[in-house]
Design an enzyme around this catalytic site. Sequence first.
Site, PDB file in Angstrom:
ATOM      1  N   ASP A  85       0.930  -1.242  -0.034  1.00  0.00           N
ATOM      2  CA  ASP A  85       0.057  -0.017  -0.046  1.00  0.00           C
ATOM      3  C   ASP A  85       0.994   1.188   0.000  1.00  0.00           C
ATOM      4  O   ASP A  85       1.218   1.736   0.964  1.00  0.00           O
ATOM      5  CB  ASP A  85      -0.818   0.138   1.274  1.00  0.00           C
ATOM      6  CG  ASP A  85      -1.941   1.231   1.196  1.00  0.00           C
ATOM      7  OD1 ASP A  85      -1.836   1.839   0.286  1.00  0.00           O
ATOM      8  OD2 ASP A  85      -2.755   1.205   2.069  1.00  0.00           O
TER       9      ASP A  85
ATOM     10  N   LYS B 261      34.731   7.053 -48.997  1.00  0.00           N
ATOM     11  CA  LYS B 261      34.587   7.932 -47.744  1.00  0.00           C
ATOM     12  C   LYS B 261      33.456   8.712 -47.707  1.00  0.00           C
ATOM     13  O   LYS B 261      33.563   9.739 -48.372  1.00  0.00           O
ATOM     14  CB  LYS B 261      35.736   8.324 -47.347  1.00  0.00           C
ATOM     15  CG  LYS B 261      35.806   9.117 -46.082  1.00  0.00           C
ATOM     16  CD  LYS B 261      37.237   9.745 -45.662  1.00  0.00           C
ATOM     17  CE  LYS B 261      37.366  10.231 -44.165  1.00  0.00           C
ATOM     18  NZ  LYS B 261      38.762  10.471 -43.962  1.00  0.00           N
ATOM     19  N   TRP B 262      32.388   8.428 -46.886  1.00  0.00           N
ATOM     20  CA  TRP B 262      31.393   9.436 -46.778  1.00  0.00           C
ATOM     21  C   TRP B 262      31.134  10.096 -45.545  1.00  0.00           C
ATOM     22  O   TRP B 262      31.287   9.665 -44.530  1.00  0.00           O
ATOM     23  CB  TRP B 262      30.055   8.435 -46.877  1.00  0.00           C
ATOM     24  CG  TRP B 262      28.651   9.187 -46.886  1.00  0.00           C
ATOM     25  CD1 TRP B 262      28.006   9.876 -45.854  1.00  0.00           C
ATOM     26  CD2 TRP B 262      27.966   9.103 -47.854  1.00  0.00           C
ATOM     27  NE1 TRP B 262      26.807  10.235 -46.357  1.00  0.00           N
ATOM     28  CE2 TRP B 262      26.622   9.856 -47.552  1.00  0.00           C
ATOM     29  CE3 TRP B 262      27.823   8.617 -49.288  1.00  0.00           C
ATOM     30  CZ2 TRP B 262      25.651  10.142 -48.402  1.00  0.00           C
ATOM     31  CZ3 TRP B 262      26.634   8.736 -49.987  1.00  0.00           C
ATOM     32  CH2 TRP B 262      25.577   9.476 -49.581  1.00  0.00           C
ATOM     33  N   ASP B 263      31.530  11.557 -45.811  1.00  0.00           N
ATOM     34  CA  ASP B 263      31.698  12.529 -44.663  1.00  0.00           C
ATOM     35  C   ASP B 263      30.586  13.214 -44.482  1.00  0.00           C
ATOM     36  O   ASP B 263      29.590  13.304 -45.023  1.00  0.00           O
ATOM     37  CB  ASP B 263      32.744  13.441 -45.036  1.00  0.00           C
ATOM     38  CG  ASP B 263      33.821  13.805 -43.606  1.00  0.00           C
ATOM     39  OD1 ASP B 263      33.328  13.499 -42.528  1.00  0.00           O
ATOM     40  OD2 ASP B 263      34.815  14.058 -43.985  1.00  0.00           O
TER      41      ASP B 263
ATOM     42  N   ASN C  64      29.956  16.629 -41.897  1.00  0.00           N
ATOM     43  CA  ASN C  64      30.844  17.565 -40.844  1.00  0.00           C
ATOM     44  C   ASN C  64      30.346  18.874 -40.326  1.00  0.00           C
ATOM     45  O   ASN C  64      30.879  19.779 -39.830  1.00  0.00           O
ATOM     46  CB  ASN C  64      32.239  18.010 -41.734  1.00  0.00           C
ATOM     47  CG  ASN C  64      33.049  16.962 -42.063  1.00  0.00           C
ATOM     48  OD1 ASN C  64      33.504  16.302 -41.029  1.00  0.00           O
ATOM     49  ND2 ASN C  64      33.666  16.958 -43.337  1.00  0.00           N
TER      50      ASN C  64
ATOM     51  N   ASP D 184      39.134  11.772 -35.843  1.00  0.00           N
ATOM     52  CA  ASP D 184      40.105  12.823 -36.875  1.00  0.00           C
ATOM     53  C   ASP D 184      41.435  12.713 -36.176  1.00  0.00           C
ATOM     54  O   ASP D 184      42.209  13.246 -36.571  1.00  0.00           O
ATOM     55  CB  ASP D 184      39.707  14.159 -37.030  1.00  0.00           C
ATOM     56  CG  ASP D 184      38.345  14.144 -38.154  1.00  0.00           C
ATOM     57  OD1 ASP D 184      38.350  13.409 -38.957  1.00  0.00           O
ATOM     58  OD2 ASP D 184      37.768  15.173 -38.236  1.00  0.00           O
TER      59      ASP D 184
ATOM     60  N   ASP E 212      40.982  12.248 -51.495  1.00  0.00           N
ATOM     61  CA  ASP E 212      40.174  12.966 -50.400  1.00  0.00           C
ATOM     62  C   ASP E 212      39.598  14.238 -50.823  1.00  0.00           C
ATOM     63  O   ASP E 212      39.714  14.512 -52.199  1.00  0.00           O
ATOM     64  CB  ASP E 212      41.080  13.280 -49.023  1.00  0.00           C
ATOM     65  CG  ASP E 212      40.206  13.157 -47.828  1.00  0.00           C
ATOM     66  OD1 ASP E 212      39.285  14.215 -47.623  1.00  0.00           O
ATOM     67  OD2 ASP E 212      40.010  12.502 -47.175  1.00  0.00           O
TER      68      ASP E 212
END
Length: 731
Positions: free
Chosen positions: A52, A478-480, A482, A548, A368
């Site tokens: 209770d 490479k798929w950034d 940012n 990084d 790059d």
Amino acid sequence: MSISFDDSTRVFTLSTRSTTYQMQADPYGFLLHLYYGARTDGYMAYLVTYADRSGMCGCPYDVHDRTYSLDVLPQEFPFQGAGDMRSPLLSVRDASGAFGCDLRYVGYEIRPGKYGLPGLPAVYSDDEADGAETLVVRLRDARLGLMVELLYGVMPELDVITRAARIKNEGAGRITIDRAQSACLDFVHGEFDVISFYGRHAMERMPDRHPVGHGSFSVGSRRGMSSNQYSPVLVLCDHTATESTGRAWGMNFVYSGGFEAQVTGEQFDQTRFQMGLSDDRFSYPLEPGEELVAPEVIMTYSDAGIERVSQNFHRCIRTRVCRGMWRDTPRPVLINSWEAFYFDFTGESLVKLAEKASKLGIEMLVMDDGWFSTRRDDLRALGDWTVNEGKLGGTLAELVERVNALGVKFGLWVEPEMVSEDSELYREHPDWVLAVPGKGPVLGRDQLVLDLSRPEVRENLFAQLCAVFDQANIEYVKWDYNRSIVDTYSRASNDQGKVLYDYMLGLYDLLDRLVARYPKILFEGCSAGGGRFDAGMLYYMPQIWTSDNTDAINRLTIQYGTSFGFPASAMGAHVSACPNEINGRDVPISTRGIAAMQGGAFGYELDLLELPERACEHIREQVRRYHEIESIVREGLFFRLSSPKQDPVCAWEYVTEDGLRAVVSAVRLEVEGYGVASYVVPRGLTPGARYRELDSGVVYPADALMDMGFPLPVTLEANAAVMYRFERMDD
């Protein structure tokens, strides 16, 4: 069968190889959480107590029992409006603006295989090979016509249970979802610690452990991505748990956008552990017939310490989240042009870099940022994905053919989700960005975010990228990404609370189309380094640039923290130039190599053309050594033997699942005058066996190694590293 239901008690039992998960639809139709722990038999409702507490604890209208309150009882899917004043998984408003719902159990379904989620990444099953099963538990609010399907995927051989939810409007009026999380564990008692992973750009996933007290501890992201600041992984463990002892529970969110993970110590010394979508800028309307899917959470439990939680995550993500030919294929050792040339390169300089790479055994050149349109700095041209043939001295196909002729593969960098104001795409379609009308947009790296919730934006990007990828033998991308999403306004939406979620659906749609069209391309995720390191991205890309920050000593802690939730095969790790460009530290190239070999995606990030011959010999040896250990790193069990934050030596180990081979690496972080030897104690070897260290030929008994360890060279200098390779002697 890994899932069973007892009609007499309405108890669901989910079983994996080592764990049992149990819940009950009680007599009032509320779904109570009973147990998640070591595998056992029986009915665990005895763990739930009634007393209770009616002074301040609400009781559902139809219950009429002051000992019954959802403010106290452990729940499977807590929702706002039932009298539970703790943190809910679901909050709903009806068309009049009234908050709250009343979900009651109405049925279930058990089916073979693992469920999938429309438009979202999720753990998948391999038909009958892994024995996966799905449980669907249906809860309904009769007043709203709201149906919630709780989805449970049981992966028995992986010791993993997944959770997600489908929220459907089956009523006649509009409803709005203000909170939609996916998983909750309620503990009726216990003294726990919580381990989270905080950070910032270039110092991601720093482990942080502290006791759970009264009050709420939460981490999350409001940045439109899983973020550099907090990882969507949380571990709850016994206060006394270690790597190899004690109980631990883990949650890992299969989603790449905003999230919240929370542990709360409650009024009666109970603990709630939950995870799901962030509430920030989230208010999702559902018209009649529409639905919202709460993304998946991977859950696992260990009674043998925290490392078992990590190993379960590793195995699940590596084999049942990552997909495609690169899931089980050795990744090429690469050289990235960024720290060699930054924007200042030509086709000729890239070919020269590839020539040197070939002589050193490096297998891939990555071009790059700076190869497209008018891109010569980070102020312009994002969005204009056309090859700058003047800069390359010819077509992309001609450059790639020259590189391939050297025996070197070719890859390139893209950042498709962003656009520069100084770009043809933005000048033609300024309405395609996320920006609030009449308000100057917040810039990040002088770029804006494209509105991927819009099909026409995705179609434009898909066409542009395909036009580039189709020109030449591109084998890596490479798929950034940012910057964070600040201005959340889509000109194509009437409900801005939908935009962040729909953006992620749009991103996943674009990635799914590209991966399907280019199954042989190795895609690597990146977001200012490790800003989107999550299981959602790994569904499309089997590896992610970890940070990084390429300083080998900082990387020890970054990779250590990453290892709690993610496999080594997912970690991109490179040897870079010294002194390091971020912190100026000078570290021996041998140490840089050993630290980078902790990741399953190994490479280099420096100007090979300027290296002395001695450094080149180190690289040749590192590439050779990496190929020797690559399969162990990619597929082996990972052990954190010491902490780079607390111990004078950072040591880690990989062991093949059959115990046949092991690799132990160590970096000495501290050296004292006239010091004694430091010892490394391996784990995971075969008890009673003997192991030969392959370089020295020394034979060790496994039991002694796992009890007392072996000494590192006393003469080892600070920041120096060693690697040992062991092979079991099967006489």
